[in-house]
Enzyme design. Structure first.
Site: not given
Length: 310
Positions: A219-221, A224, A249-250
């Site tokens: 995950s890249l915030g 994306g 992220g969850d």
């Protein structure tokens, strides 16, 4: 049925303020207290989106009453392992633009018997298609807890997903798991390499996958997410009304696993769930909508030169 394991759950207190400056005094315009922890958040996201979920976590009798009521309200089945200590409290301060500041307590100490029972309760969950183990470890819990968990599960390479950080995640390298979901900073910590572009992320994730993990979901915030498995996919989501990024992220992992835990279609669903999560003020999240799914773009054409940091 999907089982989630939260070794270090929390009571999440979310405060909304107009701005945040060190040393100042503020009055919160909104206060929410929720039963949380990464695995608990995953279970709740699953249930909100009509998937059966069973949450395993440690709690004393007082905390269990709170968690049982909160999880039952969303349709999650809870399985608590009794401990002597109290669940920690985490504080999140949210600013109007969605910027979040977090202060997390360490959590209660777990002795060897409590940690072993927690693992047993997760591994022996009947009828679960997936086991998602998420979050930090409570004090005194063995650093290789997730590695022991994977080795205790005969089919970890087919149905174990792990989302953690630091030493517990580093010790897991080389142990077969179906899915591992680091974020960008966690990937940097694992590889000791700077990640400037999407290409850097893909190369690092491919190396970790070659060492035993079936799929690496990074995950890249706001940039994306990258999925490296038998295929490589890059996905983004357009969100205009960000209210709280905690739990995104969850939700990404929950949606990915709910959609089968493999391939670009699962990545797209995970990003849609993450979009729904950031529209929610608290960490409980909200149900994914058609607009959330329309806001997602996933492609096998990876923009290797695209920056992933400011």
């Amino acid at each position: 049925m999907i089982t989630t394991l939260t070794p270090n759950p929390s009571l999440d207190r979310t405060l909304r303020v107009n701005a945040l400056e060190r040393g100042s005094v503020y009055r919160a315009s909104l206060v929410r207290v929720e039963c949380a922890g990464k695995g608990v958040n995953v279970a709740r996201a699953l249930a909100v989106n009509e998937h059966q979920a069973r949450a395993v976590f440690p709690a004393n009798d007082d905390d269990l009453a709170l968690f049982d009521a909160a999880l039952a309200a969303t349709g999650v089945t809870s399985h608590a392992v009794r401990i002597r200590g109290s669940v920690r409290t985490n504080i999140t301060v949210v600013e109007p633009d969605g910027t979040t500041t977090k202060i997390n307590e360490p959590g209660p100490e777990l002795d060897a018997a409590e940690a072993a029972e927690l693992m047993r309760a997760a591994v022996t969950g009947s009828g679960s298609d997936w086991l998602i183990a998420s979050g930090s470890l409570a004090p005194r819990t063995p650093a290789d807890f997730y590695t022991q968990l994977a080795e205790s599960l005969p089919d970890a390479a087919q149905r174990l997903a792990v989302d953690s950080s630091g030493e517990p995640l580093e010790l897991l390298i080389g142990t077969p798991c179906a899915v591992v979901k680091p974020n960008l900073s966690e990937l940097v910590g694992l590889t000791r390499q700077q990640m400037c572009t999407v290409g850097d992320v893909v190369d690092a994730a491919r190396d970790l996958r070659d060492r035993g993990w079936g799929s690496v979901l990074v995950s890249l915030g706001r940039f994306g997410a990258v999925l490296v498995s038998d295929e490589i996919s890059y996905g983004t989501v357009s969100v205009t009304d960000v209210r709280n990024t905690v739990g995104a992220g969850d939700a990404l992992l929950a949606g990915f696993i709910a959609a089968g835990g493999r391939g670009s279609a699962a990545l797209a669903e995970g990003l849609a769930w993450a979009s729904a999560a950031v529209r929610s003020v608290g960490t409980a999240g909200t149900r994914v909508s058609l607009d959330d799914r329309r806001a997602v773009a996933v492609s096998p054409c990876v923009p290797r030169e695209l920056p992933v940091e400011e």
